[in-house]
Design an enzyme around this catalytic site. Sequence first.
Site, short mmCIF file in Angstrom:
data_model
loop_
_atom_site.label_atom_id
_atom_site.label_comp_id
_atom_site.label_asym_id
_atom_site.label_seq_id
_atom_site.Cartn_x
_atom_site.Cartn_y
_atom_site.Cartn_z
N HIS A 1 -1.73 1.13 -9.57
CA HIS A 1 -2.42 0.19 -8.67
C HIS A 1 -3.21 -0.86 -9.46
O HIS A 1 -4.42 -1.00 -9.29
CB HIS A 1 -3.34 0.94 -7.69
CG HIS A 1 -3.69 0.11 -6.48
ND1 HIS A 1 -3.94 0.63 -5.24
CD2 HIS A 1 -3.85 -1.24 -6.34
CE1 HIS A 1 -4.22 -0.33 -4.38
NE2 HIS A 1 -4.17 -1.49 -5.04
N ARG B 1 0.85 -1.19 0.00
CA ARG B 1 0.00 0.00 0.00
C ARG B 1 0.89 1.24 0.00
O ARG B 1 1.97 1.24 0.61
CB ARG B 1 -0.89 0.03 1.25
CG ARG B 1 -2.07 -0.93 1.20
CD ARG B 1 -3.15 -0.46 0.23
NE ARG B 1 -4.32 -1.32 0.25
CZ ARG B 1 -4.59 -2.27 -0.65
NH1 ARG B 1 -3.75 -2.52 -1.64
NH2 ARG B 1 -5.70 -2.98 -0.58
#
Length: 307
Positions: A270, A222
């Site tokens: 992402h 993340r």
Amino acid sequence: MTLLYKSDAQRGQVWAQVFAERMPALRLRFWPDLGDPAQVRYLAAWVPPPDLSVFPNLEILFGVGAGIDHFDLAALPPRVRVVRMIEPGIREAMLEYVSASVLALHRNLPQYLRQQRERHWQPLPVVPAARRRIGVLGIGELGGAVLRHLHGYGFDCAGWSRSPRQLAGIASFAGGEGLDALLARSDILICLLPLTEATRGLLDAKLFARLPRGAALLQVGRGAQLVAADLLAALDSGQLSEAIVDVTDPEPLPPHDPLWQHPRIWLTPHIASATRAEGSALAVLENLRRHDAGEPLLGEIDRTRGY
Ligand code: NAP
């Protein structure tokens, strides 16, 4: 009983089909069409509604992604169980992305791309896979699968987790002391940790300094785990040779951010892995079956650990 769905509409249509075929007794409603909130026993969401107290009989909150770091766990009623998404599509896509990235780093493709731009014909030494040391932060669903997969290419693999884990043929380290040992033997470091208070900002200058000089980073955890300024400094100093970064903080990355332009960074938006519609519907059905049978749920979050 009702499952309230609050996420991508197209995926929701697939869920509706799968549920209609396999669990017709379950009523699926699409946010914001709540119906009677007292009927809602299950909620599936990427971002849950801010006030869950309107659902007095809510039993399970299903996250539709692999991580639930964007949930405010403290604000959720304690009786509500929180479950993240574990489904084969997430794992398969992550294996593809990590394999592509590790093989590119292993065979110097970022360097060859730079050389091509300069019309510079220069073969580089080929390191045998067995001499390329890979370190994976996180030996969970994804980190464990990645380690087993990369081991199959013949890489010298090791992983790091909070509690000790055993994987056949793969070295594993745990806890604070284990991290030093893992880092010292990682030519390519892959981050597959959940974002928690313990992992926020973990990928910083101190950590990079403990890697062998010239190591490469693959960040697929993340965004907030990475201190971007420290990454840029480590690349500029040569402490790190390359970085492939799939997750940033914030997302999307603002246009002026220096991560976009750095010649030693490959950036992707992402996309390493995402939940697939049918697999995620089946995963929820399996957990509903387990819930009814009083069996442990797959992917249930331990709120004290935060993942
Ligand atoms: P998981 O099954 O929960 O595994 C997490 C692993 O991290 C476990 O091995 C855990 O240790 C370890 N860990 C957690 N906190 C730690 C700490 N403080 N110190 C050391 N180890 C720690 O999670 P997963 O399904 O593998 O997913 C991992 C993460 O990948 C997700 O949370 C998400 O952030 C990221 N992800 C990214 C994408 C993408 O597209 N880029 C897609 C999917 C997932 P224990 O084994 O001791 O519990």
